[in-house]
Write a protein that holds these residues in place. Structure first.
Motif, mmCIF file in Angstrom:
data_model
loop_
_atom_site.group_PDB
_atom_site.id
_atom_site.type_symbol
_atom_site.label_atom_id
_atom_site.label_comp_id
_atom_site.label_asym_id
_atom_site.label_seq_id
_atom_site.Cartn_x
_atom_site.Cartn_y
_atom_site.Cartn_z
ATOM 1 N N UNK A 1 38.706 36.207 27.128
ATOM 2 C CA UNK A 1 39.709 35.536 26.299
ATOM 3 C C UNK A 1 39.623 34.024 26.375
ATOM 4 N N UNK A 2 38.574 33.506 27.014
ATOM 5 C CA UNK A 2 38.397 32.063 27.057
ATOM 6 C C UNK A 2 39.403 31.337 27.920
ATOM 7 N N UNK A 3 39.831 31.951 29.004
ATOM 8 C CA UNK A 3 40.776 31.317 29.920
ATOM 9 C C UNK A 3 42.180 31.865 29.758
ATOM 10 N N UNK A 4 43.053 31.398 30.633
ATOM 11 C CA UNK A 4 44.456 31.779 30.530
ATOM 12 C C UNK A 4 44.878 32.903 31.451
ATOM 13 N N UNK A 5 43.912 33.510 32.189
ATOM 14 C CA UNK A 5 44.237 34.586 33.130
ATOM 15 C C UNK A 5 43.856 34.127 34.532
ATOM 16 N N UNK A 6 44.849 33.961 35.379
ATOM 17 C CA UNK A 6 44.625 33.502 36.752
ATOM 18 C C UNK A 6 44.803 34.674 37.715
ATOM 19 N N UNK A 7 43.960 34.726 38.744
ATOM 20 C CA UNK A 7 44.119 35.752 39.778
ATOM 21 C C UNK A 7 44.505 35.100 41.092
ATOM 22 N N UNK A 8 45.437 35.749 41.812
ATOM 23 C CA UNK A 8 45.862 35.289 43.134
ATOM 24 C C UNK A 8 45.742 36.469 44.095
ATOM 25 N N UNK A 9 45.052 36.249 45.214
ATOM 26 C CA UNK A 9 44.901 37.319 46.202
ATOM 27 C C UNK A 9 46.115 37.300 47.132
#
Length: 436
Positions: free
Chosen positions: A103-111
């Motif tokens: 999607x070209x960015x905008x999805x962040x992952x946090x562990x």
């Protein structure tokens, strides 16, 4: 901001502490929608009652969780706002990063692992001395740490202990699978001043366990006093020394041999190479291909005996390969699978299926699992010994390739409640009859 938090791997009772630490570290843009993924009957932390909750029933494995994550993120993308996905699972991280790229960015992952509260000291449950006396268990712990430069990461202890004594393997339904089994064992050693816990950074969730001077002294116990042996009568019964427990590698080989499933480690890989060479001639049926490949290996070895000094049972080798390639049809004729069968030897083999050797070796792994042998993701070295008669790095990698192939093909999965144990995947449900 849409926030999706996967709590399926959070220890029961730690959810509130995890969420408080997470919120404190990631205030950022206020979330307009927060959704949690959890398992049934798990208490909901205070202040989260008005948020969305998705409960996963049945098998809570990577496939089930990532499916929900994919669906929820795909829906949230319609709003056009940023998305934050938080989880303990590496598989969820992979899905989030893939969706971010798509999607070209905008999805962040946090562990979430860095927000989990540290384990508390002391015995968290009563030690079962009928399984192993606690002093013996502590001495075993000191022994394996002492033979690993006297300093070991907490997450490596189980593997080292199991390699030294198979009783420490995590067996579902037994004392060794109890929550905090390892931390309790370490606590027993800490109480006796034999080991100390050392963290390298603030909030380190995988500290070192290292021997204290008292622990080091246990590595060189004083010699037992010399005693004169008692007189032995001629009729005295001689008790044989106890046998060492069979290693996982030997156990896997025993299961295969007892069921005529090879594995013929000294020959199988060489026969695979001959099969690949002879297929290029496009002149043999499945039976002829197996026969000639086995004969080629026999000729090249001058019919030499095995490492044990015994003659190879070449007829049984051919029968094993015929059986294996019937269970997993890897021979192709004009794009269609063919195999040795009664009264119909099939067409001429002109190609092999993609990943064909992984498919065949994977069938051996599935057979072992089907017989109830416990294999975990710590056991690639033992699996390499069983499949290839070697624990060298290249065979370790081959064993891991086979397991990765089986996982990708949906043949195996992680055990519910024990993400490191490998189990056969549940068969797909049959299609429901159409009522219309």
């Amino acid at each position: 901001m849409y926030r999706l938090i996967d709590l399926t791997r959070a220890h029961a009772g730690t959810e509130t502490a995890i969420l408080e630490a997470f919120e404190a570290a990631y205030p950022g843009v206020p979330a307009t929608t927060t959704e949690y993924i959890t398992v049934p009957e798990r208490a909901r932390p205070a202040g989260t009652g008005d948020h969305l909750w998705t409960e996963i029933t049945g098998t809570v494995d990577d496939a089930a969780v990532t499916k929900v994550v994919y669906e929820r993120v795909a829906e949230a993308r319609g709003s056009g706002g940023p998305i934050c996905v938080a989880s303990f699972r590496a598989s969820v991280k992979n899905v989030a990063e893939m969706l971010d790229a798509v999607h070209g960015g905008g999805v962040e992952f946090v562990h979430l692992s860095s927000f989990a509260p540290p384990s508390t000291g002391g015995e968290t449950f009563d030690w079962d001395d009928t399984w192993m006396r606690r002093e013996d268990a502590v001495n075993t712990l000191v022994h394996v740490i002492g033979h690993s430069s006297a300093r070991v990461r907490m997450t490596d202890l189980r593997k080292l202990l199991a390699a030294h004594d198979p009783r420490f393997r995590k067996q579902v339904g037994t004392f060794t699978a109890r929550p905090k089994f390892m931390s309790t064992l370490v606590s027993l050693a800490v109480e006796r001043n034999l080991v100390a816990i050392t963290t390298t950074t603030a909030g380190d969730n995988n500290p070192y366990v290292e021997l204290t001077p008292a622990g080091r002294s246990r590595l060189a116990p004083a010699p037992a006093p010399v005693q004169s042996p008692p007189p032995v009568s001629a009729a005295a019964h001689v008790v044989p020394p106890p046998q060492e427990p069979r290693s996982l590698s030997h156990l896997c080989v025993d299961v295969l041999r007892q069921n005529d499933m090879g594995p013929f480690q000294e020959l199988r890989e060489r026969i695979y190479n001959e099969i690949e060479r002879l297929v290029g001639e496009k002149s043999r049926t499945p039976n002829g291909l197996i026969r000639d490949a086995v004969q080629a290996v026999r000729d090249k070895s001058d019919d030499a005996p095995s490492k044990s000094g015994r003659k190879f049972p070449w007829g049984r080798v051919r029968a094993f390969l015929a059986k294996l390639t019937r269970q997993v049809p890897v021979f192709l004729s004009q794009g269609e699978p063919v195999a040795v069968s009664l009264g119909n030897n099939g067409g001429v083999v002109d190609a092999l299926a993609d990943d064909w050797w992984r498919m065949l070796d994977g069938e051996l792994v599935c057979f072992i699992l089907g017989k109830g042998v416990v294999i975990t993701q710590y056991d690639y070295e033992e699996l390499a010994g069983a499949l290839y008669n070697s624990r060298q790095p290249q065979y370790y990698d081959k064993a891991q390739e086979v397991v990765d192939y089986l996982a990708g093909a949906g043949r195996i999965s992680e055990a519910p409640g024990d993400e490191m144990r490998i189990v056969l995947a549940a068969p797909p449900e049959p299609p429901r009859p159409f009522d219309g």
